[in-house]
Design an enzyme around this catalytic site. Structure first.
Site, PDB file in Angstrom:
ATOM      1  N   CYS A 188      10.326 -33.678  11.743  1.00 36.97           N
ATOM      2  CA  CYS A 188      11.709 -33.934  11.316  1.00 36.97           C
ATOM      3  C   CYS A 188      12.651 -32.832  11.782  1.00 36.97           C
ATOM      4  CB  CYS A 188      11.768 -34.124   9.814  1.00 36.97           C
ATOM      5  SG  CYS A 188      10.809 -32.899   8.956  1.00 36.97           S
TER       6      CYS A 188
ATOM      7  N   GLY B  72       9.290 -37.610   3.900  1.00 40.56           N
ATOM      8  CA  GLY B  72       9.111 -38.860   4.641  1.00 40.56           C
ATOM      9  C   GLY B  72      10.448 -39.397   5.108  1.00 40.56           C
TER      10      GLY B  72
ATOM     11  N   GLU C  26      16.560 -41.145  14.149  1.00 43.69           N
ATOM     12  CA  GLU C  26      15.526 -40.148  14.427  1.00 43.69           C
ATOM     13  C   GLU C  26      14.534 -40.759  15.420  1.00 43.69           C
ATOM     14  OE1 GLU C  26      13.345 -38.999  10.927  1.00 43.69           O
ATOM     15  OE2 GLU C  26      13.369 -36.908  11.557  1.00 43.69           O
TER      16      GLU C  26
ATOM     17  N   GLU D  39      12.524 -34.248   1.247  1.00 42.81           N
ATOM     18  CA  GLU D  39      12.637 -33.674   2.586  1.00 42.81           C
ATOM     19  C   GLU D  39      12.596 -34.871   3.529  1.00 42.81           C
ATOM     20  OE1 GLU D  39      12.238 -32.701   5.890  1.00 42.81           O
ATOM     21  OE2 GLU D  39      10.208 -31.945   5.520  1.00 42.81           O
TER      22      GLU D  39
ATOM     23  N   PHE E 143      11.593 -39.446  16.815  1.00 41.66           N
ATOM     24  CA  PHE E 143      10.193 -39.183  16.471  1.00 41.66           C
ATOM     25  C   PHE E 143       9.260 -39.481  17.649  1.00 41.66           C
ATOM     26  CE2 PHE E 143       7.779 -38.256  12.483  1.00 41.66           C
ATOM     27  CZ  PHE E 143       8.711 -37.363  11.978  1.00 41.66           C
TER      28      PHE E 143
ATOM     29  N   ARG F  31       6.965 -30.278  20.050  1.00 43.79           N
ATOM     30  CA  ARG F  31       5.909 -30.012  19.080  1.00 43.79           C
ATOM     31  C   ARG F  31       5.456 -31.348  18.489  1.00 43.79           C
ATOM     32  NH1 ARG F  31       6.878 -26.828  13.449  1.00 43.79           N
ATOM     33  NH2 ARG F  31       4.731 -26.258  13.035  1.00 43.79           N
TER      34      ARG F  31
ATOM     35  N   THR G  10       3.404 -37.657   0.612  1.00 41.58           N
ATOM     36  CA  THR G  10       3.497 -36.907   1.878  1.00 41.58           C
ATOM     37  C   THR G  10       3.283 -37.817   3.098  1.00 41.58           C
ATOM     38  OG1 THR G  10       1.155 -36.323   1.734  1.00 41.58           O
ATOM     39  CG2 THR G  10       2.707 -34.756   0.787  1.00 41.58           C
TER      40      THR G  10
ATOM     41  N   LYS H 148      -0.147 -38.296  -3.218  1.00 36.26           N
ATOM     42  CA  LYS H 148      -0.398 -39.504  -2.428  1.00 36.26           C
ATOM     43  C   LYS H 148      -0.144 -39.191  -0.962  1.00 36.26           C
ATOM     44  CE  LYS H 148       1.703 -42.853  -0.655  1.00 36.26           C
ATOM     45  NZ  LYS H 148       0.873 -42.988   0.545  1.00 36.26           N
TER      46      LYS H 148
HETATM   47  P1  ADP Z   1       7.048 -42.380   7.930  1.00 41.71           P
HETATM   48  O1  ADP Z   1       7.963 -43.303   8.648  1.00 41.71           O
HETATM   49  O2  ADP Z   1       7.116 -40.973   8.339  1.00 41.71           O
HETATM   50  O3  ADP Z   1       5.657 -42.904   7.768  1.00 41.71           O
HETATM   51  P2  ADP Z   1       7.506 -43.123   5.220  1.00 41.71           P
HETATM   52  O4  ADP Z   1       8.658 -42.730   4.386  1.00 41.71           O
HETATM   53  O5  ADP Z   1       7.274 -44.564   5.480  1.00 41.71           O
HETATM   54  O6  ADP Z   1       7.680 -42.264   6.513  1.00 41.71           O
HETATM   55  O7  ADP Z   1       6.156 -42.544   4.613  1.00 41.71           O
HETATM   56  C1  ADP Z   1       6.048 -41.286   4.003  1.00 41.71           C
HETATM   57  C2  ADP Z   1       5.157 -41.432   2.777  1.00 41.71           C
HETATM   58  O8  ADP Z   1       5.793 -42.321   1.861  1.00 41.71           O
HETATM   59  C3  ADP Z   1       3.781 -42.031   3.068  1.00 41.71           C
HETATM   60  O9  ADP Z   1       2.823 -41.429   2.234  1.00 41.71           O
HETATM   61  C4  ADP Z   1       3.989 -43.482   2.697  1.00 41.71           C
HETATM   62  O10 ADP Z   1       2.785 -44.142   2.350  1.00 41.71           O
HETATM   63  C5  ADP Z   1       4.886 -43.334   1.487  1.00 41.71           C
HETATM   64  N1  ADP Z   1       5.649 -44.535   1.124  1.00 41.71           N
HETATM   65  C6  ADP Z   1       6.154 -45.497   1.937  1.00 41.71           C
HETATM   66  N2  ADP Z   1       6.786 -46.436   1.218  1.00 41.71           N
HETATM   67  C7  ADP Z   1       6.689 -46.075  -0.095  1.00 41.71           C
HETATM   68  C8  ADP Z   1       7.139 -46.622  -1.339  1.00 41.71           C
HETATM   69  N3  ADP Z   1       7.822 -47.759  -1.398  1.00 41.71           N
HETATM   70  N4  ADP Z   1       6.858 -45.940  -2.474  1.00 41.71           N
HETATM   71  C9  ADP Z   1       6.168 -44.797  -2.442  1.00 41.71           C
HETATM   72  N5  ADP Z   1       5.711 -44.225  -1.299  1.00 41.71           N
HETATM   73  C10 ADP Z   1       5.966 -44.854  -0.158  1.00 41.71           C
END
Ligand code: ADP
Length: 493
Positions: free
Chosen positions: A298, A242, A395, A264, A397, A292, A163, A189
């Site tokens: 997203c 993410g 995006e 998502e 953000f 918001r 998440t 996680k």
């Molecule tokens: P944002 O840009 O919104 O932070 P991310 O996709 O980087 O989006 O992060 C969303 C989630 O994915 C976070 O919990 C992040 O720690 C996790 N994340 C980022 N890279 C990886 C990866 N290689 N494998 C698993 N989880 C990841």
């Protein structure tokens, strides 16, 4: 630590909600090598806590404990799982003030919005406590007189849930609610930027009688944790919210063990204001969808499409409203816009604004970092934007509204659909035929008509195209956590 932080931490500690370790098999556990990672308050840069920085070994143990717990949890009656989910819901609501404070502390959104997130997030637990009892199967008409055919729905098994930081609670409950209702167990996680809310919610799940091992939380080295989840044949499903880039990597990684995947991912929401819109309704709705969480969702508007006949009047009113927004620490009274999550986020937003300006876009309001410093950015409107500019393709953000002027309905639909994303779209019109026509033509999973805030536990949330796979929330939200089994009984004649 500031007085504010100390007060929130003291309140959390008194209810056992200030957790900084991972949760594996019902026990709070340090990283095996003792490593920690710091969690910051984006509004003032101070360290709130150091949390366990876990990796592959801890994740493997969390998967094992979720796997062991599955045999018991999945066999409880739906009514039993439902009543525990209700208890969790009630505890989240009882603690909504302090959980809201924790969200503001680690994520930065204004306190009122943060408490709103707790209520919204908890609503998924309540809704799926209800839905737990409605996982029905089917009896099918048999093509043979002595056979009987049944469809049974069963939980997929252990679910890995990854998440983001923008909704530290709601992105977890939206996954945990349906997973637990179906009888699945979880390894969650959360984002390392906002793990404290996830850990507090997990503590409340334990207090609610969700048995040890059913809900585990690990955080730290994201790629290593992701790898362990992807490689394990015991993890039968991965659900992720993410960025699109990470989502694609996870989808590819899940192929090896053919896991179910729900994604998502990022959006690029168009918000279309037609000449025949009610100005007040369009103004209120389009501001809500843009601002918001300081633009960090997203489903936030990424492109504001305004028809030429209403353009001047609308932009004038929109500018006045944006100029009157109060930016500041989310704990301060009357603040509408908090900081962005970190320096990288501000740099990205600012580089998109600068790129648009260099291509001929004009700043109407804002357009730079806020005088408060740190990660505060001025609520911004830029006009004369073209759909080819980076700011309209990526995006944002952040609190930036790029405005594109259009002439006809066909042109608006063409621009709106000219993107790889397909999560949320909005349109404002008083013409009922147009509202249907345009809603049907938009290649988006969520469409708001004369409506800017659009996320409810009873409604399916998810995207078309590269915005993802599957739906969260609503009666459809259970499907992604269930396997369908067909049972054929012979010799029944
Ligand atoms: P944002 O840009 O919104 O932070 P991310 O996709 O980087 O989006 O992060 C969303 C989630 O994915 C976070 O919990 C992040 O720690 C996790 N994340 C980022 N890279 C990886 C990866 N290689 N494998 C698993 N989880 C990841």
């Amino acid at each position: 630590m500031s007085m504010e932080t100390e007060n929130v931490v003291a309140r959390l500690k008194s209810s056992g909600l200030f957790q900084t370790k991972g949760l594996i098999g019902g026990k709070w556990i340090d990283a095996y090598d003792g490593k920690t990672v710091e969690v910051y308050n984006p509004a003032n840069g101070e360290v709130i806590a150091s949390v366990a920085c876990m990796g592959e070994r801890e994740t493997k143990d969390a998967i094992s404990s979720a796997y062991d717990a599955f045999s018991h949890w999945s066999k409880l009656t739906a009514a039993d799982r439902s009543s525990r989910l209700y208890k969790w819901y009630n505890l989240l609501i009882e603690q909504k003030e302090v959980l809201g404070q924790l969200i503001t502390l680690e994520q930065g959104k204004p306190l009122k919005e943060a408490i709103g997130e707790v209520v919204y997030g908890a609503s998924y637990i309540e809704y799926f406590a209800e839905e737990a009892k409605r996982v029905y199967g089917d009896i099918l008409p048999s093509p043979m007189p002595d056979r009987r055919l049944f469809v049974l729905k069963q939980p997929v098994g252990v679910v890995g849930a990854i998440t983001p930081w923008n909704f530290p609670l709601a992105m977890i409950t939206r996954k945990a609610g349906p997973a637990l209702a179906c009888g699945c167990t979880l390894v969650i996680k959360p984002s390392e930027l906002t793990p404290l809310t996830a850990l507090a919610a997990a503590e409340l799940a334990l207090q609610a009688g969700i048995p040890p091992g059913v809900l585990n939380v690990v955080m730290g080295d994201a790629p290593k944790i992701g790898k362990a989840l992807l490689e394990s044949p015991q993890v039968r499903k991965l659900t992720f919210t993410g960025s699109t880039a990470v989502g694609k990597k996870l989808m590819a990684g899940a192929a090896e063990t053919v896991k179910k995947v729900s994604l998502e991912l990022g959006g690029n929401a168009p918000c279309i204001v037609f000449d025949d819109a009610d100005l007040e309704v369009a103004l209120e709705g389009s501001l809500a969808t843009k601002l918001r969480n300081s633009g960090q969702t997203c489903i936030c508007t990424n492109r504001l499409l305004v028809q030429e006949g209403i353009y001047d009047k609308f932009i004038n009113a929109y500018s006045n409203a944006v100029q009157s927004l109060k930016v500041g620490n989310g704990f301060s009274e009357g603040v509408d816009q908090g900081p962005l999550i970190n320096e990288a986020a501000v740099q990205k937003v600012d580089s998109l604004v600068q790129d648009a300006i260099s291509q001929g876009a004009k700043v109407v309001v804002g357009g730079k970092r806020h005088s408060l410093g740190l990660t505060f950015y001025e609520p911004t409107i830029i006009s004369d934007v073209k759909n080819e500019m980076l700011i309209a393709r990526q995006e944002i953000f952040g609190p930036v509204a790029p405005v594109i002027r259009f002439k006809t309905e066909e042109e608006a639909i063409q621009i709106a659909n000219d993107t790889d994303a397909g999560l949320a779209a909005y349109l404002f019109t008083n013409n009922i035929q147009r509202s249907w026509r345009v809603s049907e033509a938009l290649e988006y999973g969520i469409v708001g008509v004369n409506e800017g805030l659009h996320a409810y536990e009873v409604a399916p949330f998810g995207g078309f195209k590269q915005s993802g796979l599957g739906r969260e929330g609503s009666k459809y939200g259970l499907d992604d956590f269930l396997e369908i089994k067909c049972i054929c009984m012979g010799n029944m004649g």
